[in-house]
Design an enzyme around this catalytic site. Structure first.
Site, short mmCIF file in Angstrom:
data_model
loop_
_atom_site.label_atom_id
_atom_site.label_comp_id
_atom_site.label_asym_id
_atom_site.label_seq_id
_atom_site.Cartn_x
_atom_site.Cartn_y
_atom_site.Cartn_z
N LYS A 192 44.29 48.36 33.00
CA LYS A 192 43.29 48.45 34.07
C LYS A 192 43.12 47.09 34.74
O LYS A 192 42.58 46.15 34.16
CB LYS A 192 41.92 48.90 33.52
N GLU A 230 40.24 37.35 25.45
CA GLU A 230 40.48 36.06 26.11
C GLU A 230 39.32 35.87 27.09
O GLU A 230 39.28 36.52 28.13
CB GLU A 230 41.81 36.08 26.88
N CYS A 279 40.13 30.27 33.86
CA CYS A 279 39.35 30.28 32.61
C CYS A 279 39.39 28.94 31.92
O CYS A 279 38.43 28.50 31.32
CB CYS A 279 39.87 31.37 31.69
N GLU A 294 29.51 28.82 32.48
CA GLU A 294 30.73 28.90 33.28
C GLU A 294 30.38 29.31 34.71
O GLU A 294 29.77 30.36 34.91
CB GLU A 294 31.68 29.94 32.67
P1 NAD Z 1 34.68 40.53 34.01
O1 NAD Z 1 34.31 40.40 32.57
O2 NAD Z 1 33.61 40.83 34.98
O3 NAD Z 1 35.78 41.69 34.21
C1 NAD Z 1 37.01 41.66 33.56
C2 NAD Z 1 37.57 43.07 33.52
O4 NAD Z 1 36.72 43.87 32.70
C3 NAD Z 1 37.62 43.76 34.88
O5 NAD Z 1 38.80 44.53 34.95
C4 NAD Z 1 36.39 44.65 34.85
O6 NAD Z 1 36.49 45.79 35.67
C5 NAD Z 1 36.36 45.05 33.40
N1 NAD Z 1 35.05 45.50 32.89
C6 NAD Z 1 33.81 45.21 33.38
N2 NAD Z 1 32.87 45.83 32.61
C7 NAD Z 1 33.52 46.48 31.63
C8 NAD Z 1 33.11 47.28 30.52
N3 NAD Z 1 31.83 47.53 30.27
N4 NAD Z 1 34.05 47.80 29.70
C9 NAD Z 1 35.36 47.54 29.92
N5 NAD Z 1 35.82 46.81 30.95
C10 NAD Z 1 34.91 46.28 31.80
O7 NAD Z 1 35.46 39.20 34.39
P2 NAD Z 1 36.02 38.80 35.82
O8 NAD Z 1 34.85 38.40 36.65
O9 NAD Z 1 36.95 39.84 36.32
O10 NAD Z 1 36.90 37.51 35.45
C11 NAD Z 1 36.37 36.26 35.27
C12 NAD Z 1 36.18 35.95 33.80
O11 NAD Z 1 37.43 36.08 33.12
C13 NAD Z 1 35.78 34.51 33.57
O12 NAD Z 1 34.76 34.46 32.61
C14 NAD Z 1 37.05 33.86 33.04
O13 NAD Z 1 36.82 32.73 32.27
C15 NAD Z 1 37.67 34.96 32.28
N6 NAD Z 1 39.12 34.74 32.10
C16 NAD Z 1 39.58 34.36 30.87
C17 NAD Z 1 40.94 34.10 30.67
C18 NAD Z 1 41.47 33.66 29.33
O14 NAD Z 1 42.68 33.72 29.13
N7 NAD Z 1 40.65 33.23 28.41
C19 NAD Z 1 41.82 34.26 31.74
C20 NAD Z 1 41.32 34.65 32.98
C21 NAD Z 1 39.96 34.89 33.14
#
Ligand code: NAD
Length: 499
Positions: free
Chosen positions: A184, A259, A293, A394
């Protein structure tokens, strides 16, 4: 508009559908995507209902339990992944354009991401054919071996900052190991995932081995994390959502890797060349407009060079060319969405209310080449205190905070003083100090005198609330396997335990 704006070859105005059991289909609803560079409508994409997500999970289940993929030899799966990598390279310019149009980042960054995605498939194609497991010398008459087997159906939920690359980090090891997948993408940046589905279809991946469902978290993500038919969920995103995913996974105790976010420190000692340190600092925080991230978002600088560092950092950051990702002059693009832009601007206000000194930026850029796009200029705060929200939380945007330290132990204390532990760096010419400081930093990804180099060969993941487990490298493949011991009795005589 800038005169150097490239005319993209890729067609955005097309059908963006779900890919379930090897077929494209319309979703139950439609979402309008907006261009981060203009704020104008970009295209519409189909989104899945919960039932369609269940259908995708069932397809992956069937493909794992009855299909050919897990039973192929490692070499056969590798052959497919090599072909996939070549195809991604062949389509690299279209994929890079799509990534930039959809997510906003400068084209040169998208080009790196696409090349890295192809290399990730190549790396796992190579790795899966290498020796694995153990032969164990147990007491006779047994002979024991330890083998790794695929886990089963893997749910994979990815964010918007590196859309294709995050998908590759998850699909490549999962497929190499013989699993089947339901991926997804983020609701903000689904386009390259659908393009990838087209490539997988063209390469005739067996039905149901990869399924791509589009939609938001509650409708499309949560059912994946919750489903009893899913054996593992791999999630990349925020800490808050990561915790919800881990909770949802408890139902069948599926394997979970997370992650998550970071607030990573870059410690600079006065013995290091300050201009070089500033150069890395720009890269650490303003690359992908800070939406990384592992971004270095806290600069912890030795007292004696603090003022010089801040003034040089500000002077260089001022010169960064902000603009649309398709403009060849652009060095930093817009933020991904209006929501993200508002979140970043709100944090900037919080920082000012908390009493930090705004040295640079802090505004939305509008009009002219920025139009109604989601642009925020490079922002730097000095005179911050460790307990301020802009230091602890963050922000995920082009916002740097510069902290001051006196002595090695204070540098380490400040570096570790957040709930996160994803990445960290130290800049010093003293090798002993460099090693001591980096050993003391509680983070999974670290650099000495550098920042952001990411290698598919090395494990990626965090300490503390930055996650569970590791992706990439051999560790990333392990995370998509179960471990089984096989004990072979070489002399099956009656055991005589009971008379
Ligand atoms: P997010 O947590 O809002 O969403 C991530 C994904 O989860 C999206 O596909 C979203 O639709 C889905 N999602 C949202 N609610 C959900 C639920 N209840 N159940 C299952 N899936 C759900 O994050 P974002 O805003 O898309 O991305 C930014 C975040 O990602 C930042 O905190 C960043 O640090 C982190 N990130 C981490 C890494 C790493 O490798 N550690 C890499 C990239 C981004």
């Amino acid at each position: 508009m800038s005169q150097t704006l490239l005319a993209p070859k890729v067609k955005v105005n097309q059908k963006w559908q779900l890919w379930i059991n090897g077929k494209f289909e319309d979703g139950a609803s439609e979402r309008t995507l907006f261009s981060p560079a203009t704020g104008k409508e970009l295209c519409k994409v189909s989104e899945a209902s919960r039932e369609q997500v269940e259908k995708a999970i069932k397809a992956a289940r069937k493909a794992f339990d009855e299909g050919p993929w897990p039973k192929l030899t490692a070499a056969e799966r590798a052959q497919f992944l090599f072909k996939l990598a070549d195809k991604i390279d062949e389509k690299a310019s279209e994929l890079a354009e799509l990534e930039t149009i959809n997510g906003g980042k400068p084209l040169r960054e998208s080009q790196y991401d696409i090349a890295d995605s192809a290399n990730c498939f190549r790396y796992y194609a190579g790795l899966i054919t290498k020796p694995s497991g153990q032969a164990v010398n147990v007491p006779a008459p047994s002979f024991s071996t330890v083998v790794r087997e695929p886990i089963g159906v893997c749910g994979q939920i990815v964010p918007w900052n590196y859309p294709l690359l995050m998908a590759a980090w998850k699909l490549a090891p999962a497929l190499a190991a013989g699993n089947t997948c339901v991926l997804k993408p983020s609701e903000y940046t689904p386009l390259t995932a659908v393009y990838l589905a087209k490539i997988l279809e063209e390469l005739e991946l067996p039905q149901g081995v990869v399924n791509i469902v589009l939609g938001d978290g509650p409708t499309a993500g949560q059912p994946i994390a919750h489903s009893n038919l899913v054996d593992k969920v791999a999630f990349t995103g925020s800490v808050k959502t990561g915790k919800a995913v881990a909770q949802a996974a408890l139902g069948n105790l599926k394997k979970v890797t997370l992650e998550l976010g970071g607030k990573s420190p870059m410690v600079v000692f006065s013995d290091f060349d300050v201009d070089t340190a500033v150069d890395y600092a720009l890269f650490a925080i303003f690359c992908n407009a800070g939406q990384v991230c592992s971004a270095g978002s806290r600069f912890i600088v030795e007292e004696s060079i603090y003022d010089t560092f801040v003034s040089k950092f500000v002077a260089r950051a001022k010169k960064i060319r902000v603009g649309p990702g398709l403009d060849s002059e652009t060095e930093m693009g817009p933020l991904v969405s209006e929501t993200q832009m508002k979140r970043v601007l709100e944090y900037i206000q919080i920082g000012q209310k908390e009493g930090a000194k705004l040295e640079l930026g802090g505004e939305q850029l509008k009009g002219g080449k920025y139009g109604e796009g989601y642009f925020v200029n490079p922002t730097i705060f000095s005179n911050v205190k460790p307990n301020m929200r802009i230091v602890q939380e963050e922000i995920f945007g082009p916002v740097a905070v510069v902290q001051k330290f006196k002595g090695e132990s204070e540098a380490i204390k400040l570096a570790n003083d957040t709930p996160y532990g994803l990445a960290g760096a130290v800049f010093t010419s003293d090798v002993t100090r460099a090693y001591n400081v980096i050993k003391a930093i509680k983070a999974g990804i670290t650099w000495i005198n550098g920042y952001h180099n990411t290698y598919v060969e090395c494990p990626w993941g965090g300490y503390k609330q930055s996650g569970w487990g590791r992706e990439l490298g051999t560790f990333g493949l392990d995370a998509y396997t179960e471990i089984k011991q096989i004990n072979l009795n070489l002399d099956p005589q009656p055991i005589g335990w009971f008379e």
